[in-house]
Write a protein that holds these residues in place. Structure first.
Motif, PDB file in Angstrom:
ATOM      1  N   GLU A 124       0.276 -14.943   2.798  1.00 24.48           N
ATOM      2  CA  GLU A 124       0.173 -13.693   2.020  1.00 24.48           C
ATOM      3  C   GLU A 124      -1.128 -13.669   1.216  1.00 24.48           C
ATOM      4  OE1 GLU A 124       3.654 -12.115   0.226  1.00 24.48           O
ATOM      5  OE2 GLU A 124       2.495 -11.203  -1.401  1.00 24.48           O
ATOM      6  N   ARG A 128      -3.994 -10.773   1.344  1.00 26.55           N
ATOM      7  CA  ARG A 128      -4.442 -10.076   0.131  1.00 26.55           C
ATOM      8  C   ARG A 128      -5.951 -10.237  -0.071  1.00 26.55           C
ATOM      9  NH1 ARG A 128      -0.619  -8.181  -3.450  1.00 26.55           N
ATOM     10  NH2 ARG A 128       1.508  -8.692  -2.837  1.00 26.55           N
ATOM     11  N   TYR A 141       0.314  -1.864  -3.356  1.00 26.56           N
ATOM     12  CA  TYR A 141      -0.155  -2.638  -2.206  1.00 26.56           C
ATOM     13  C   TYR A 141       0.959  -3.390  -1.493  1.00 26.56           C
ATOM     14  CZ  TYR A 141      -4.746  -1.328  -3.764  1.00 26.56           C
ATOM     15  OH  TYR A 141      -5.844  -0.585  -4.105  1.00 26.56           O
ATOM     16  N   GLN A 142       2.143  -3.484  -2.117  1.00 29.01           N
ATOM     17  CA  GLN A 142       3.171  -4.351  -1.542  1.00 29.01           C
ATOM     18  C   GLN A 142       3.557  -3.932  -0.119  1.00 29.01           C
ATOM     19  OE1 GLN A 142       3.849  -7.184  -2.962  1.00 29.01           O
ATOM     20  NE2 GLN A 142       5.030  -7.715  -1.140  1.00 29.01           N
ATOM     21  N   SER A 143       3.720  -2.620   0.083  1.00 29.54           N
ATOM     22  CA  SER A 143       4.134  -2.168   1.423  1.00 29.54           C
ATOM     23  C   SER A 143       3.009  -2.360   2.440  1.00 29.54           C
ATOM     24  CB  SER A 143       4.596  -0.710   1.385  1.00 29.54           C
ATOM     25  OG  SER A 143       3.605   0.083   0.795  1.00 29.54           O
ATOM     26  N   ILE A 145       0.930  -4.958   2.376  1.00 29.60           N
ATOM     27  CA  ILE A 145       0.983  -6.397   2.691  1.00 29.60           C
ATOM     28  C   ILE A 145       2.153  -6.662   3.655  1.00 29.60           C
ATOM     29  CG2 ILE A 145       1.247  -8.739   1.712  1.00 29.60           C
ATOM     30  CD1 ILE A 145      -1.331  -7.175   0.831  1.00 29.60           C
ATOM     31  N   GLU A 146       3.289  -6.022   3.390  1.00 23.08           N
ATOM     32  CA  GLU A 146       4.454  -6.192   4.277  1.00 23.08           C
ATOM     33  C   GLU A 146       4.119  -5.680   5.679  1.00 23.08           C
ATOM     34  OE1 GLU A 146       7.065  -7.961   3.542  1.00 23.08           O
ATOM     35  OE2 GLU A 146       6.252  -8.234   1.524  1.00 23.08           O
TER      36      GLU A 146
END
Ligand code: FES
Ligand code: FES
Length: 168
Positions: A124, A128, A141-143, A145-146
């Motif tokens: 991860e 990033r 940004y989480q979605s 990265i997923e």
């Protein structure tokens, strides 16, 4: 202004053009070739919306002149899908909600595409870090990265499938 002749290969097609020496690559791709999946977010190399692949490497196309693409291979978001089938990374962004307005998305995908071609199992932190030059003002940004993690998985599955077809 004196025009300059250039030859490039864009999304698998040989292109011969005449450009002004000062024309940016991003404007050449959008305005001369109609590849509007390449977006202009800032024009100052900050946002990454204009990212394309040059000889396979992710590059912000607002930081390059069109003449510098002479003799090079350029891939835009329009060039990564095959036979109207979305690339696994594009599918992953759709399925994991990696976009809202979509303005940053082609840059996010091509920057990640470059990472995953060089590193099939990124951490991860590596994902990033690789996206640190790409900005999104919508999703958080989480979605994203997923989506890249899932895209890595789908790309490996696709590769396996293609190898099996070759063996048969
Ligand atoms: S338009 Fe190129 S980095 Fe923003
Ligand atoms: S999805 Fe809107 S800027 Fe990223």
């Amino acid at each position: 202004m004196k025009m300059v002749k250039i030859r490039t290969r864009v999304n698998g097609k040989d292109i011969r053009s005449e450009v002004e020496p000062r024309e940016l690559l991003v404007h050449f791709l959008r305005e001369n070739l109609g590849l509007t999946g390449v977006h202009v977010g800032c024009d100052t190399s900050n946002c990454g919306a204009c990212t394309v692949l040059i000889d396979g490497k992710a590059v912000k196309s607002c930081t390059m002149l069109a003449v510098q693409a002479d003799g090079r291979e350029v891939t835009t978001i329009e060039g990564i899908s095959k036979n109207d089938e979305l690339h696994p990374l594009q599918k992953a962004f759709l399925e994991k909600h990696g976009l809202q307005c979509g303005y940053c998305t082609s840059g996010m995908i091509l920057t990640s595409y470059w990472l995953l071609k060089n590193n099939k199992n990124p951490t991860e932190e590596e994902i990033r870090k690789n996206l640190s030059g790409n900005l999104c003002r919508c999703t958080g940004y989480q979605s994203i990265i997923e989506s890249v993690k899932y895209g890595a998985q789908l790309m490996k599955e696709k590769e396996k499938e293609e190898q099996q077809i070759e063996v048969r």
